[in-house]
Design a protein around this motif. Structure first.
Motif, PDB file in Angstrom:
ATOM      1  N   GLU A  53      32.404   6.621   4.008  1.00 23.78           N
ATOM      2  CA  GLU A  53      31.978   6.481   5.418  1.00 23.78           C
ATOM      3  C   GLU A  53      32.071   7.835   6.093  1.00 23.78           C
ATOM      4  O   GLU A  53      33.123   8.479   6.052  1.00 23.78           O
ATOM      5  CB  GLU A  53      32.886   5.471   6.130  1.00 23.78           C
TER       6      GLU A  53
ATOM      7  N   GLY B  71      31.771  -5.441   8.656  1.00 23.58           N
ATOM      8  CA  GLY B  71      30.844  -4.681   7.807  1.00 23.58           C
ATOM      9  C   GLY B  71      30.623  -3.267   8.293  1.00 23.58           C
ATOM     10  O   GLY B  71      31.301  -2.840   9.220  1.00 23.58           O
ATOM     11  N   PRO B  72      29.746  -2.519   7.665  1.00 24.62           N
ATOM     12  CA  PRO B  72      28.989  -2.996   6.518  1.00 24.62           C
ATOM     13  C   PRO B  72      29.838  -3.019   5.251  1.00 24.62           C
ATOM     14  O   PRO B  72      30.873  -2.378   5.177  1.00 24.62           O
ATOM     15  CB  PRO B  72      27.876  -1.950   6.398  1.00 24.62           C
ATOM     16  N   ASN B  73      29.370  -3.787   4.289  1.00 24.36           N
ATOM     17  CA  ASN B  73      29.959  -3.788   2.949  1.00 24.36           C
ATOM     18  C   ASN B  73      31.430  -4.165   2.982  1.00 24.36           C
ATOM     19  O   ASN B  73      32.246  -3.614   2.243  1.00 24.36           O
ATOM     20  CB  ASN B  73      29.767  -2.399   2.291  1.00 24.36           C
ATOM     21  N   SER B  74      31.764  -5.107   3.895  1.00 24.06           N
ATOM     22  CA  SER B  74      33.127  -5.663   3.864  1.00 24.06           C
ATOM     23  C   SER B  74      33.130  -6.828   2.896  1.00 24.06           C
ATOM     24  O   SER B  74      32.111  -7.395   2.548  1.00 24.06           O
ATOM     25  CB  SER B  74      33.523  -6.179   5.255  1.00 24.06           C
ATOM     26  N   TYR B  75      34.379  -7.221   2.525  1.00 26.35           N
ATOM     27  CA  TYR B  75      34.547  -8.358   1.607  1.00 26.35           C
ATOM     28  C   TYR B  75      35.611  -9.273   2.201  1.00 26.35           C
ATOM     29  O   TYR B  75      36.800  -8.904   2.265  1.00 26.35           O
ATOM     30  CB  TYR B  75      34.977  -7.826   0.231  1.00 26.35           C
TER      31      TYR B  75
ATOM     32  N   ASN C  84      35.924  -5.054  -5.345  1.00 25.82           N
ATOM     33  CA  ASN C  84      35.323  -4.513  -4.132  1.00 25.82           C
ATOM     34  C   ASN C  84      35.407  -2.993  -4.063  1.00 25.82           C
ATOM     35  O   ASN C  84      36.497  -2.422  -4.081  1.00 25.82           O
ATOM     36  CB  ASN C  84      36.063  -5.121  -2.922  1.00 25.82           C
TER      37      ASN C  84
ATOM     38  N   LYS D 286      27.420  -7.165   9.541  1.00 27.76           N
ATOM     39  CA  LYS D 286      26.457  -6.157   9.088  1.00 27.76           C
ATOM     40  C   LYS D 286      26.149  -6.330   7.601  1.00 27.76           C
ATOM     41  O   LYS D 286      26.969  -6.840   6.822  1.00 27.76           O
ATOM     42  CB  LYS D 286      27.037  -4.748   9.361  1.00 27.76           C
ATOM     43  N   SER D 287      25.024  -5.785   7.265  1.00 25.58           N
ATOM     44  CA  SER D 287      24.512  -5.831   5.896  1.00 25.58           C
ATOM     45  C   SER D 287      25.569  -5.465   4.851  1.00 25.58           C
ATOM     46  O   SER D 287      26.440  -4.639   5.123  1.00 25.58           O
ATOM     47  CB  SER D 287      23.385  -4.772   5.790  1.00 25.58           C
ATOM     48  N   GLY D 288      25.470  -6.072   3.684  1.00 21.58           N
ATOM     49  CA  GLY D 288      26.363  -5.698   2.578  1.00 21.58           C
ATOM     50  C   GLY D 288      27.696  -6.426   2.643  1.00 21.58           C
ATOM     51  O   GLY D 288      28.512  -6.337   1.731  1.00 21.58           O
TER      52      GLY D 288
ATOM     53  N   ASN E 153      29.894  -5.267  -4.268  1.00 21.07           N
ATOM     54  CA  ASN E 153      29.798  -3.859  -3.852  1.00 21.07           C
ATOM     55  C   ASN E 153      30.556  -2.939  -4.799  1.00 21.07           C
ATOM     56  O   ASN E 153      31.197  -1.980  -4.377  1.00 21.07           O
ATOM     57  CB  ASN E 153      30.316  -3.698  -2.398  1.00 21.07           C
TER      58      ASN E 153
ATOM     59  N   TYR F  19      24.163   2.047   4.410  1.00 22.93           N
ATOM     60  CA  TYR F  19      23.967   1.545   5.787  1.00 22.93           C
ATOM     61  C   TYR F  19      23.999   2.765   6.695  1.00 22.93           C
ATOM     62  O   TYR F  19      24.995   3.500   6.738  1.00 22.93           O
ATOM     63  CB  TYR F  19      25.112   0.596   6.119  1.00 22.93           C
TER      64      TYR F  19
ATOM     65  N   GLU G 178      23.161  -9.976   9.931  1.00 23.78           N
ATOM     66  CA  GLU G 178      22.033  -9.168   9.462  1.00 23.78           C
ATOM     67  C   GLU G 178      21.561  -9.652   8.095  1.00 23.78           C
ATOM     68  O   GLU G 178      22.272 -10.404   7.405  1.00 23.78           O
ATOM     69  CB  GLU G 178      22.459  -7.690   9.372  1.00 23.78           C
TER      70      GLU G 178
ATOM     71  N   ASN H  26      34.030  -0.751   6.886  1.00 31.14           N
ATOM     72  CA  ASN H  26      33.416  -0.320   5.640  1.00 31.14           C
ATOM     73  C   ASN H  26      34.335  -0.482   4.429  1.00 31.14           C
ATOM     74  O   ASN H  26      35.418   0.099   4.377  1.00 31.14           O
ATOM     75  CB  ASN H  26      33.014   1.159   5.784  1.00 31.14           C
ATOM     76  N   ALA H  27      33.838  -1.282   3.422  1.00 37.27           N
ATOM     77  CA  ALA H  27      34.546  -1.418   2.145  1.00 37.27           C
ATOM     78  C   ALA H  27      35.941  -2.019   2.301  1.00 37.27           C
ATOM     79  O   ALA H  27      36.781  -1.904   1.419  1.00 37.27           O
ATOM     80  CB  ALA H  27      34.637  -0.058   1.436  1.00 37.27           C
ATOM     81  N   VAL H  28      36.165  -2.710   3.426  1.00 30.60           N
ATOM     82  CA  VAL H  28      37.473  -3.359   3.623  1.00 30.60           C
ATOM     83  C   VAL H  28      37.425  -4.740   2.992  1.00 30.60           C
ATOM     84  O   VAL H  28      36.444  -5.471   3.138  1.00 30.60           O
ATOM     85  CB  VAL H  28      37.802  -3.477   5.140  1.00 30.60           C
TER      86      VAL H  28
ATOM     87  N   TYR I 294      30.200  -9.471   2.311  1.00 28.25           N
ATOM     88  CA  TYR I 294      30.244 -10.578   1.335  1.00 28.25           C
ATOM     89  C   TYR I 294      31.380 -11.494   1.779  1.00 28.25           C
ATOM     90  O   TYR I 294      32.539 -11.063   1.868  1.00 28.25           O
ATOM     91  CB  TYR I 294      30.530 -10.005  -0.043  1.00 28.25           C
TER      92      TYR I 294
END
Lengths: 399, 399, 399
Positions: free
Chosen positions: C292, A270-274, B289, A252-254, B272, C256, A234, A289-291, A256
């Protein structure tokens, strides 16, 4: 010509990964180790014979094609393993240990040019291996784990041999540790015939300890030639460095991603995974999410869906981390992380090492896992638990 | 002309910050308090003499240039501190307490126009300070923390004095609390000479309590003239309000910054991350993160790398938070947060106050820290621990 | 014509939601259930009379306009409730149970065409309801929760009745469970008059259990005609599927959203939040950094500000989750989640069900809540606690 692969080891030192798969099936990116070597040797041989342990027969039959299997029903050691195929080996053959990773596989062709040859790998820590004593490029003998290594060339676990190795096998008896050692037979052969030592200086690894998975995958990732993307990425995704994205992947968006990273087919990120360097998602993984995943391997179908940190760890297949599960990868004293291997605390040589998690493990939410911890396959970790000791196969760990 | 800075206090009330640095070195954005005031007074004076405690000598010598030091080896109190420089002060001089922050420093020039003068700061809570009784703009006397303050003008801790203050110092004896009080000498002087009271209504703060760091940095941030960016900001970063980004800073995609915020040199933020107003990253910090920092100060080299919430807190230098470390900044009853100061529970006057963390602290992963908690320098917090009491210097806190 | 709404139930089975609001005020998106039905029936009736329990009088008076109230002071059961309005009902009237949700409300007009009629809803699990026995489209009788249901048509809780239902009410006595059952009177009436059964196959739900809130809101979200956005959405926000964004909503970068989702007025989302399908933020909610929310309802003013996972849960009004609060929504054995309802463990029929949290609850940071847990209104959960049992009204839960 035939190739014989010795793959009958129990792989206890790689538990809990080997709770649910034989050692040769540990993944290098998305390919089992044994598949990786077989794909190479097929250039040179017509048939591949794999010596396996009866307990792994179903797994091998289900997961390895176009090879024949011979079960090693008795005897211990590489010599005993090789003897199981004596009836099918009538001509020169290629012999490979099933838990070896070779970076530069072209060396095999050099081996094949000789009547009898052994791969001699130059290493920094010869003490941990069988050390080769050579004479004018021929093998004199092999000394197992000498305190004062005569050379830094060790047994690379790949041989080209004439069938009469079997006669030498018949002449040797079990070693002190009660095993029939192929290396004793080779040493015996070297007294009577030239066994050429094929020198090798590239990347080579005997996958003997769990963290070696991280090492071998790191080498492969470091040597990726380029990126590739067969998945769906995305907008708002940041990708840096070399990244392989296989088909049916959705990012997904976010998210990295800092390569080198491998994202196997069907994975959803994602979203917003690293995703940080040296991470391998073998296939059908979920990183949510945020993982944050750092230098870790997630095997088939494993999911880390919410608010987790996984560093320098190995999660076998079909693991599911409850939200907020965190793995520590650094001791307070920043000393090397130690791991229980067959009942003994072994130094990993790594300042950073997280957890080794067996297949089908489920952690509850908010679980805390300390560095170097092993969690047996099918274990369950109670929500909020602090896992500060190894957890057994199928154990339900409660605080 | 010389300036004398009294900086010999032990700073116990600012522990654990002062476990690893003298009070005058607490940071205002990226500048120690004492450097901030010295930079100003150099406009007016030729030499700066700093009165220090012997235990801080190395620290001062290493971190403060172009000043001379005098160790206060004996006697207690501001009077005793000033007496240590009597031998080097032969002419009018400027005297400043080392733990004062002055918003509008131009007032100093007004002080310097007088023979003898004292900064009189107008405050709302005079009871907590030395209150000035004035007469036609001159000082009558100073009353320490009166129950019924005669005025709302307090001793701002900055004086212009003639050298004969030392004669008055010789005439006084220790106060009830066993300290030689400069204010007693000033009061004595005011009986014989005009000591002008220079009225001051701008921002002034005596950094007496840990949370005063938050207050002073907040004021400075509120008064930033503009934003500036000398760092590297990736696309996909959202920046609102006034934000200072110093050189060698890297801000990764997905980071969301709501100014006013200060990001010191060499810091790495994201991806993020969420940096909220009144956050100061002094230098070489890492905020990683999904980390959220709100109205907090992270001193030199401190790292909050993964999945943490840090609100209304002070993290001294070289702190490393394990993944998922969380700080609570609000009591359930939403009453003011209280903090142990020198063995007594003191009300902070703040509904929101997180933790005060000493230098070089390491928290394990998934640590929970309650509001108003102080963690001593070099402490270690076991993974998953709930820190519901203060932790001592170097203590290993286990649940 | 008048409509009578029976809304005097205590709603114990919906605790802790009903700790702080009567059952008819449970939200369907941002509208209380009773408001949703009243808005519809106003097309047909002039007056709406709501039968309420005295304990809820203030709440109703404050939150429901343009209706008249009658307090049910005595007697138990729907029959007793209806009798309380006998004095004000002199002509045909519409009767509705206050805890019913009707997907296709146009069916009401069909009911109104009859002298006496009952809504007959076709369901898959008739055993759990009053089952209608019909004859040529007329009602024969109603059998409460039969083991072997004679049909799959159940009492939909909506009737058109002539006033002489009250005479039939006078002829019946309390049922075995000690309640005056309207259905007994209706059955009696059906012996003497035609009571038409109006067949209905669309979505219908008796909100009898807490998780029914999730079901009804899911249905409504699935049937959103289109998206709408009256709020402020920053760049860098990803929105997929149908999403309703009401006025004064602010959605920050990195958020998201996967519709269908409803975001009520005044809510603030982000940055880097993840809102997943079937999430309803009723109004003035805060969903913060790296939070989330999946298929959950957050009622008025509830805040989940930092690093939380909330799945398949219901958070009543003015709840505040401390940073890192996590809710588990899946058992290890992946069996249906069970919930304590009036002292008995009831199967929810859901593999995934998180927590049911009463109004004004405060969780500390890093709290872990297990599946199916109910937390009473005004409860406090100590930081780091693992909530593995229900928590009472106003209880302070400590590990």
């Amino acid at each position: 010509m035939k190739a014989v692969i010795l793959a009958a080891g129990k792989g206890e030192r790689l538990e809990p990964i080997t709770h649910t798969r034989p050692k040769p099936f540990i993944p290098v990116l998305n390919k089992p180790l044994i598949v990786d070597i077989i794909e190479e040797i097929r250039k040179y041989v017509d048939d591949v014979v794999v010596v396996i342990s009866p307990q792994h027969k179903d797994y091998f039959m289900k997961n390895l094609n176009n090879v024949s299997f011979v079960c090693q029903k008795e005897g211990k050691g590489t010599g005993a393993a090789l003897k199981t195929v004596s009836s099918v080996i009538k001509e020169d053959f290629l012999l490979i240990y099933g838990d070896i990773f070779l970076g530069n596989k072209s060396i095999i062709s050099e081996l094949l040019r000789e009547k009898n040859a052994i791969l001699g790998v130059e290493v920094k820590n010869p003490k941990d291996y069988g050390v080769l004593v050579t004479n004018n490029g021929n093998l004199s003998k092999i000394i197992e784990k000498p305190d004062n290594p005569p050379s830094n060339i060790i047994n690379g676990g790949i041989y080209k041999l004439e069938p009469d190795i079997f006669t030498f096998l018949d002449k040797i008896s079990n070693s002190e540790r009660g095993e029939l050692e192929l290396t004793d037979a080779i040493t015996l052969m070297a007294k009577e015939k030239d066994v050429r030592v094929i020198r090798y200086r590239d990347f080579w690894l005997d996958i003997g300890k769990p963290w070696n998975l991280l090492d071998v995958n790191k080498w492969v990732l470091d040597n990726l030639s380029s990126s590739s993307n067969y998945g769906k990425v995305e907008d708002g995704v940041k990708i840096k460095g070399k990244v392989i994205i296989e088909r049916d992947v959705e990012i997904k968006s976010g998210t990295y991603i800092e390569g080198p990273v491998y994202i196997g087919k069907g994975s959803i990120i994602g979203p917003n995974s690293y995703i940080r360097p040296y991470t391998v998602l073998v296939e059908n993984n979920k990183v949510g999410n945020a993982v944050e995943i750092k230098e870790s391997i997630l095997m088939e179908g494993t999911k880390v869906p919410h608010l987790s940190y996984v560093g320098d760890s190995i999660l076998s297949e079909d693991v599911n981390f409850g939200a907020g599960t965190l793995i520590a990868n650094l001791r307070f004293d920043e000393n090397e992380v130690k791991v229980n291997i067959k009942g003994r605390k072994i130094g990993s040589g790594r300042k950073k090492l997280g957890a080794i998690v067996g297949g089908h493990v489920r952690t509850g939410i908010n679980v805390t896992i300390l560095p170097g911890i092993k969690i047996g396959a099918y274990a369950r970790i109670y929500p909020g638990a602090v896992v500060n000791r190894d957890v057994g196969y199928g154990e339900f760990f409660k605080p």
